[in-house]
Design a protein around this motif. Structure first.
Motif, PDB file in Angstrom:
ATOM      1  N   HIS A  97       0.826  -1.244  -0.029  1.00  0.00           N
ATOM      2  CA  HIS A  97      -0.003  -0.016   0.073  1.00  0.00           C
ATOM      3  C   HIS A  97       0.695   1.408   0.009  1.00  0.00           C
ATOM      4  N   ALA A  98       1.844   1.208   0.631  1.00  0.00           N
ATOM      5  CA  ALA A  98       2.895   2.231   0.810  1.00  0.00           C
ATOM      6  C   ALA A  98       3.749   2.345  -0.499  1.00  0.00           C
ATOM      7  N   VAL A 105       2.195   9.684  -5.053  1.00  0.00           N
ATOM      8  CA  VAL A 105       2.806  10.887  -4.847  1.00  0.00           C
ATOM      9  C   VAL A 105       3.462  11.359  -6.189  1.00  0.00           C
ATOM     10  N   GLU A 106       4.316  10.619  -6.783  1.00  0.00           N
ATOM     11  CA  GLU A 106       5.111  11.093  -7.814  1.00  0.00           C
ATOM     12  C   GLU A 106       4.325  11.495  -8.987  1.00  0.00           C
ATOM     13  N   GLY A 107       3.091  10.798  -9.206  1.00  0.00           N
ATOM     14  CA  GLY A 107       2.144  11.033 -10.264  1.00  0.00           C
ATOM     15  C   GLY A 107       1.510  12.593 -10.187  1.00  0.00           C
ATOM     16  N   GLN A 230      -5.257   2.758   2.184  1.00  0.00           N
ATOM     17  CA  GLN A 230      -5.301   1.872   2.884  1.00  0.00           C
ATOM     18  C   GLN A 230      -4.217   1.480   3.766  1.00  0.00           C
ATOM     19  N   ALA A 231      -4.761   0.846   4.901  1.00  0.00           N
ATOM     20  CA  ALA A 231      -3.703   0.704   5.882  1.00  0.00           C
ATOM     21  C   ALA A 231      -3.151  -0.440   6.145  1.00  0.00           C
ATOM     22  N   ASP A 232      -1.944  -0.485   6.727  1.00  0.00           N
ATOM     23  CA  ASP A 232      -1.247  -1.870   6.704  1.00  0.00           C
ATOM     24  C   ASP A 232      -1.526  -2.686   8.034  1.00  0.00           C
ATOM     25  N   LEU A 239       0.049   6.116   2.156  1.00  0.00           N
ATOM     26  CA  LEU A 239       0.291   7.478   1.727  1.00  0.00           C
ATOM     27  C   LEU A 239       1.018   8.388   3.029  1.00  0.00           C
ATOM     28  N   LEU A 240       0.579   8.106   4.110  1.00  0.00           N
ATOM     29  CA  LEU A 240       1.075   8.724   5.475  1.00  0.00           C
ATOM     30  C   LEU A 240       2.443   8.338   5.661  1.00  0.00           C
TER      31      LEU A 240
END
Length: 437
Positions: A97-98, A105-107, A230-232, A239-240
């Motif tokens: 997810h990360a 981010v790069e997009g 989504q979270a791990d 994203l965070l």
């Protein structure tokens, strides 16, 4: 439809555009099976990746056709997906997810740069000879992809490249694909490239390469959609994690450089075949093309499909008569349909597209005549681009070698004034890119 896409105005027809769209789709269809296999190494569920690959390619290809009205198709980029698979285990602690958050981010950053006009401005700063060099390098790269897919060229461990095993089924099918394409082109048959692919797919049956599909239908799996948010297992949003981890931000920069220049080279290659390349090497409607392509990058991350980018295989459809975005819309629709028929599409062997890609590569080599080879400043950097793209198996790396060489040669020969300011910026950015990659 004719007036919206300017089909007749560009000397095409609806049938010709549909055929070109089918050619492009078949040349790219391998990504439907290959992208899930690559991303599965990062832990992304295969069923979810098949869905995200098809929807990402379908949606963005349709949007490219509607807004840019050029025969360009998009899908999850090879190379970037491999980088994401490795980064997931080495930098993201197994959290895919990360990794998709990095793509997101790069997009977004690339889209901002396009809207600010920087991406277009850098393209305008590239010397004409280097633009021609990019087209030639892309031609060799396209041909190399086709030959590698068929196992006609391969690495044997003792050499970087070698001739494949001539008795292998893939090699034989690749040769059949090349011969069939040449024959159809020589006979001046419409849809020669498409016919070459179809003949190769059929011949692949007795060779054991075109297998019977494992079923007909597959229900879409949307579980990877929204991956960056989504979270791990620890409850941390992907994203965070990206925004708070310096190494992941550096990775985003590396991917941005790859995306930034890959599309530039690909657009030039397709524009040459699709008749929308200006005499000075600039691409018509490039601003719109770049906006859609930049949006595709973050959309790919959002869907969990890796970065979606303009595919160089689009040149096969353009060479087969595609002149408008209608061919892209048709190719995009086929990708969406493929999400439900993935088992059937996956049986098309990569070797079947060898002939089409080799022929497109041949067509693009004519650009070498436009390069001023007797001028060291124009010729040497162009040569490094031409050699660098296929030899590094990376469009952006090849372009980077040429850009840096152009600046170095300009300084060495006392022609610094010929280097536009943004070429200095691009060369420096590539130098940093090579150092941190």
């Amino acid at each position: 439809m004719d007036s919206f896409f300017k089909v007749s105005q560009r000397g095409s027809s609806t049938g010709q555009e549909v055929r070109a769209g089918l050619t492009t789709f078949l040349a790219m269809s391998y990504i439907i099976a290959l992208n899930p296999l690559i991303l599965s190494n990062a832990g992304v569920p295969i069923s979810a990746t098949i869905t995200s690959t098809c929807f990402g390619a379908g949606i963005m290809t349709i949007l490219m056709g509607i807004f840019a009205n050029r025969p360009l198709a998009l899908a999850s980029g090879l190379g970037i997906n491999s980088m994401i698979a490795v980064a997931t285990t080495t930098l993201c602690n197994g959290d895919w997810h990360a990794a998709m958050g990095v793509i997101f981010v790069e997009g977004v950053v690339i889209l901002v740069l396009v809207l600010c006009g920087l991406r277009q401005a850098i393209m305008d700063a590239i010397p004409i000879s280097l633009r021609h060099g990019i087209s030639v390098g892309l031609g060799l790269f396209i041909a190399m992809i086709g030959l590698a897919n068929a196992g006609i060229i391969t690495g044997d461990g003792s050499t970087i490249l070698a001739l494949g095993k001539v008795t292998s089924p893939a090699f034989i099918l690749g040769v059949i694909s090349i011969v069939a394409t040449i024959v159809f082109v020589a006979l001046r048959l419409r849809g020669a490239l498409l016919l070459g692919i179809i003949v190769a797919v059929i011949c692949g049956i007795p060779l054991g390469l075109t297998q019977a599909p494992q079923g007909m239908l597959s229900l879409p799996d949307f579980s990877s959609f929204g991956a960056p948010f989504q979270a791990d297992a620890n409850g941390t949003i992907g994203l965070l994690k990206v925004m708070t981890t310096p190494t992941l931000l550096v990775l985003a920069f590396s991917l941005m450089m790859s995306d930034f220049f890959d599309t530039m080279g690909t657009a030039m290659a397709v524009a040459k075949q699709g008749d929308f390349l200006e005499e000075d090497g600039s691409v018509k409607d490039m601003c719109t093309i770049l906006i859609v392509d930049s949006c595709a990058a973050w959309v790919g991350g959002l869907l969990g499909a890796s970065s979606v980018t303009t595919f160089v295989e689009s040149a096969s459809g353009a060479a087969d008569g595609g002149r408008t975005g209608l061919s892209s819309v048709f190719a995009g629709v086929l990708f969406l349909i493929a999400a439900f028929f993935a088992p059937v599409i996956a049986v098309i062997p990569g070797a079947a597209t060898c002939g089409a890609l080799v022929y497109v590569g041949y067509l693009m080599l004519s650009e070498a005549l436009e390069i001023q080879w007797n001028d060291l400043l124009e010729g040497l950097p162009s040569f490094l681009i031409i050699a660098g793209i296929p030899m590094t198996y990376s469009i952006s790396s090849g372009i980077g070698l040429g850009f840096i060489a152009y600046v170095v040669v300009a300084v060495a020969t006392g022609q610094v004034r010929k280097v536009k300011p943004l070429m200095w910026v691009a060369a420096l950015a590539f130098l940093i890119y090579f150092l941190v990659s």
